[in-house]
Write an enzyme that holds these catalytic residues in place. Structure first.
Site, mmCIF file in Angstrom:
data_model
loop_
_atom_site.group_PDB
_atom_site.id
_atom_site.type_symbol
_atom_site.label_atom_id
_atom_site.label_comp_id
_atom_site.label_asym_id
_atom_site.label_seq_id
_atom_site.Cartn_x
_atom_site.Cartn_y
_atom_site.Cartn_z
ATOM 1 N N SER A 175 14.869 62.541 92.139
ATOM 2 C CA SER A 175 15.877 61.564 92.541
ATOM 3 C C SER A 175 16.628 60.924 91.388
ATOM 4 O O SER A 175 17.768 60.480 91.567
ATOM 5 C CB SER A 175 15.226 60.462 93.389
ATOM 6 N N HIS A 203 15.971 64.671 98.791
ATOM 7 C CA HIS A 203 17.335 64.809 98.276
ATOM 8 C C HIS A 203 17.876 66.234 98.384
ATOM 9 O O HIS A 203 18.974 66.507 97.901
ATOM 10 C CB HIS A 203 17.387 64.327 96.827
ATOM 11 N N LYS A 235 19.582 60.187 103.941
ATOM 12 C CA LYS A 235 20.396 60.628 102.806
ATOM 13 C C LYS A 235 21.396 61.680 103.299
ATOM 14 O O LYS A 235 22.422 61.343 103.854
ATOM 15 C CB LYS A 235 19.493 61.128 101.689
#
Length: 394
Positions: A175, A203, A235
């Site tokens: 990240s 992610h 996300k």
């Protein structure tokens, strides 16, 4: 009694004090922060789905049918058919047998890791893993061995020296650095040494792999190679929550053992319905991903031409390495003076001496947005020069 005020002051003196920005309106590239309109490059809304019209309509349509609150835990009377449909959808999306819906990514990592390992077991964790993985390891009470970032050879040596139940845990995409774990090699050594591989692809989901199915499928790996896949929905997917996907036995076991799943109220079922709609947008979002990739390349070329130090990342996470906390804060403020929101990331989120600006790009950005960021970086380059001039001679 500890002097909390003194500790806060020490953080301020070290350039480590953190504040919250007050955001008004929807999450989108141009947002209102503390009453000021700013072009943001620090959101994790990688595909621009957080304010996607179809997702919001799905939420609106579901509310009269299912209500607002989850009302109870999943094992009492909170497991709504909307949650069940989402879990089936997530299993299909990740090409796995089953999936389990968690309230947050932090809860998923803590619950899964502490359920799959305990006293007498050993967990091997990449040194740059997310805080939620670290806390899950601590909560498990297992022995924890950290291996150098991405160093599969070092991990294999550790595995060969260890007997008993072994768990290897890694981020899929890291990240703060934006690089991708060596998943193929990790899967190989885990098979060779009878270790259970857990990948947190928070992610990667939505961004990487065929139709945005994540870093594991991008690497050509299946459920047998990576038995435990964790992902988040706040996300790339643009809603909220998290999941773990794997075999039927794994999911059944976690329903019995994962405390962060068992002992909490279920997420709003309407949100689960909206997430199903968002997964449709992810799967059909190849144009969004192609646009995002082009923006990443545009930014990297421009920032490197300006002399900024970037990390080796092909993901939307593009850190500008600074080093000093105060210099990172100064560059962030200089960009804000130009109408841009780019957050300075400092220890303990990153190692000491590795403060950075974490630029994150979204498919909702335009080429003009990226060019505006590059112009502001060019104008603010003097901040770094001034910092170098202040350094004492050796």
């Amino acid at each position: 009694m500890r002097d909390f005020a003194k500790e806060i002051e020490q953080r301020k003196q070290a350039g480590l004090y953190r504040t919250r920005r007050l955001i008004a309106g929807p999450q989108q590239p141009t947002l209102t922060a503390d009453g000021r309109s700013l072009l943001s490059f620090c959101s994790n809304d990688y595909l621009g789905l957080a304010s996607h019209g179809e997702n919001m309509r799905a939420l609106e349509q579901a509310l009269p049918e299912v209500g607002l609150g989850g009302a109870a835990s999943h094992l009492v009377c909170g497991h709504h058919e909307a949650h069940h449909r989402l879990e089936q959808r997530l299993a299909a999306f990740t090409r796995r047998s089953s999936a389990l819906f968690f309230s947050t990514g932090y809860m998923a990592n803590m619950g899964v890791i502490s359920a799959l390992a305990g006293r007498g077991d050993t967990i091997f964790s990449d040194r740059l893993n997310h805080a939620s993985i670290i806390d899950g390891c601590i909560l498990s009470r297992a022995r924890v061995r950290r291996y150098a970032h991405g160093d599969v050879a070092a991990l294999e040596t550790m595995l060969s020296e260890t007997s008993g139940h072994k768990l290897v845990v890694t981020d899929g995409v890291f990240s703060m650095d934006g690089d991708i774990a060596p998943l193929t090699e990790l899967a190989r050594v885990c098979k060779a040494h009878d270790a259970l591989l857990v990948v947190d692809d928070a992610h990667g989901v939505g961004v990487l792999g065929p139709q945005g199915r994540g870093s594991v499928l991008e690497a050509g790996l299946c459920q047998e190679d990576v038995p435990v896949l964790i992902g988040t929905l706040g996300k790339g997917v643009g809603t909220s929550g998290a999941f773990v996907a794997g075999s039927d036995v794994l999911i059944d076991y976690l329903v019995q053992k994962a405390r962060t799943y068992i002992y909490t109220t279920a997420m709003p079922p309407a949100l689960a319905a909206a997430t199903c709609a968002s997964l449709d947008a992810v799967e059909s979002g190849d144009e969004r991903r192609a646009h995002l990739d082009a923006l990443i390349q545009r930014f990297r070329a421009g920032a490197q031409d300006l002399g900024y130090e970037l990390m080796s990342s092909r993901t939307p996470i593009q850190p500008i390495m600074i080093g000093d906390n105060w210099t990172a804060l100064a560059l962030s403020r200089a960009l804000e003076d130009e109408g841009l929101l780019v957050t300075a990331i400092r220890p303990p989120t990153v190692p000491e001496g590795e403060a950075r600006l974490r630029v994150t790009l979204s498919a909702a950005h335009t080429e003009a947005d990226v060019d505006r960021l590059l112009r502001a970086l060019a104008k603010s380059r003097s901040v770094l020069s001034e910092a170098v001039a202040r350094e004492p001679a050796l």
